[in-house]
Design a protein around this motif. Structure first.
Motif, PDB file in Angstrom:
ATOM      1  N   THR A 163       8.812  32.424 -14.129  1.00 18.08           N
ATOM      2  CA  THR A 163       7.993  33.629 -14.241  1.00 18.08           C
ATOM      3  C   THR A 163       6.992  33.644 -13.085  1.00 18.08           C
ATOM      4  O   THR A 163       6.680  32.595 -12.499  1.00 18.08           O
ATOM      5  CB  THR A 163       7.208  33.646 -15.568  1.00 18.08           C
ATOM      6  OG1 THR A 163       6.276  32.560 -15.560  1.00 18.08           O
ATOM      7  CG2 THR A 163       8.133  33.548 -16.770  1.00 18.08           C
ATOM      8  N   ALA A 164       6.485  34.806 -12.776  1.00 13.15           N
ATOM      9  CA  ALA A 164       5.480  34.929 -11.722  1.00 13.15           C
ATOM     10  C   ALA A 164       4.251  34.094 -12.060  1.00 13.15           C
ATOM     11  O   ALA A 164       3.636  33.482 -11.177  1.00 13.15           O
ATOM     12  CB  ALA A 164       5.098  36.392 -11.512  1.00 13.15           C
ATOM     13  N   GLN A 165       3.902  34.038 -13.344  1.00 14.71           N
ATOM     14  CA  GLN A 165       2.742  33.251 -13.766  1.00 14.71           C
ATOM     15  C   GLN A 165       2.962  31.762 -13.514  1.00 14.71           C
ATOM     16  O   GLN A 165       2.083  31.077 -12.985  1.00 14.71           O
ATOM     17  CB  GLN A 165       2.447  33.484 -15.248  1.00 14.71           C
ATOM     18  CG  GLN A 165       1.250  32.684 -15.740  1.00 14.71           C
ATOM     19  CD  GLN A 165       1.019  32.846 -17.242  1.00 14.71           C
ATOM     20  OE1 GLN A 165       1.806  33.469 -17.940  1.00 14.71           O
ATOM     21  NE2 GLN A 165      -0.071  32.271 -17.714  1.00 14.71           N
ATOM     22  N   LEU A 168       2.035  26.777 -10.309  1.00 11.67           N
ATOM     23  CA  LEU A 168       2.535  25.684  -9.467  1.00 11.67           C
ATOM     24  C   LEU A 168       1.915  25.747  -8.069  1.00 11.67           C
ATOM     25  O   LEU A 168       1.549  24.718  -7.505  1.00 11.67           O
ATOM     26  CB  LEU A 168       4.058  25.725  -9.375  1.00 11.67           C
ATOM     27  CG  LEU A 168       4.798  25.240 -10.610  1.00 11.67           C
ATOM     28  CD1 LEU A 168       6.294  25.490 -10.475  1.00 11.67           C
ATOM     29  CD2 LEU A 168       4.528  23.763 -10.856  1.00 11.67           C
ATOM     30  N   THR A 169       1.803  26.927  -7.533  1.00 10.07           N
ATOM     31  CA  THR A 169       1.185  27.091  -6.210  1.00 10.07           C
ATOM     32  C   THR A 169      -0.262  26.629  -6.241  1.00 10.07           C
ATOM     33  O   THR A 169      -0.720  25.924  -5.337  1.00 10.07           O
ATOM     34  CB  THR A 169       1.292  28.556  -5.747  1.00 10.07           C
ATOM     35  OG1 THR A 169       2.678  28.909  -5.690  1.00 10.07           O
ATOM     36  CG2 THR A 169       0.666  28.749  -4.382  1.00 10.07           C
ATOM     37  N   GLU A 170      -0.988  27.008  -7.270  1.00  8.78           N
ATOM     38  CA  GLU A 170      -2.388  26.591  -7.421  1.00  8.78           C
ATOM     39  C   GLU A 170      -2.508  25.074  -7.580  1.00  8.78           C
ATOM     40  O   GLU A 170      -3.495  24.478  -7.166  1.00  8.78           O
ATOM     41  CB  GLU A 170      -3.027  27.276  -8.636  1.00  8.78           C
ATOM     42  CG  GLU A 170      -3.416  28.710  -8.399  1.00  8.78           C
ATOM     43  CD  GLU A 170      -4.646  28.842  -7.523  1.00  8.78           C
ATOM     44  OE1 GLU A 170      -5.613  28.087  -7.712  1.00  8.78           O
ATOM     45  OE2 GLU A 170      -4.617  29.715  -6.640  1.00  8.78           O
ATOM     46  N   ALA A 171      -1.508  24.452  -8.201  1.00 11.44           N
ATOM     47  CA  ALA A 171      -1.560  23.014  -8.480  1.00 11.44           C
ATOM     48  C   ALA A 171      -1.206  22.151  -7.262  1.00 11.44           C
ATOM     49  O   ALA A 171      -1.448  20.945  -7.279  1.00 11.44           O
ATOM     50  CB  ALA A 171      -0.619  22.672  -9.632  1.00 11.44           C
TER      51      ALA A 171
END
Length: 163
Positions: A118-120, A125-128
């Motif tokens: 999902t986009a969320q 994952l990108t933020e992490a």
């Protein structure tokens, strides 16, 4: 993070590593060989001591991996004229091509699977990523020293009061 979270994180990291490492076998390389070749391509030429430190392999294992990569024509040993007992290693053109193929396959696999999220979850994952990169560096240092990360660590990495 509680104990259950630590266990889940370790399991998922191990599972991801195994699945990504499987792509190196398409190039006829073991995961260790692909990793060593990748370091040599990106940072080479490297002395064997530097390579052992970066990769975290013991000298015997590193010697086997380097010997195999050299026999496959993927790296060259460059003798040190000042000290004939030591040498550096550098990637050959074929080694650079194989390394690129492995990285392309791994990147494509991750990209294709990310499209299934999902986009969320993709955003999470990108933020992490910075935190995961920091964790990887802390684990690398921990593995080399055998001691718990603590004082002297970069900002954000600290001991958690464990004894």
């Amino acid at each position: 993070m509680d104990e259950d979270g630590v266990i889940r994180l370790r399991r998922v990291i191990s599972k991801l590593a195994r699945q990504l490492n499987a792509s190196s076998t398409d190039a006829g390389l073991t995961p260790s060989q692909a990793s060593v070749l990748g370091l040599i391509v990106v940072r080479g030429p490297l002395s064997l001591g530097e390579l052992a430190d970066l990769e975290g392999l013991n000298p015997t294992m590193l010697s086997r991996v380097v010997g195999k990569l050299q026999a496959m024509g993927l790296i060259d040993r460059i003798p040190d004229p000042a000290d004939l007992r030591s040498a550096s290693v550098a990637a050959t053109q074929e080694g650079r091509q194989i390394d690129q193929r492995v990285k392309t396959q791994r990147g494509a696999a991750v990209s294709q699977c990310m499209e299934l999220l999902t986009a969320q979850h993709e955003a999470v994952l990108t933020e992490a990523l910075p935190a995961l990169e920091e964790l990887a560096e802390a684990l690398r240092r921990f593995g080399h020293s055998g001691q718990q990360p603590g004082l002297g660590e970069p900002a954000g990495i600290r001991a958690r009061g464990q004894s």
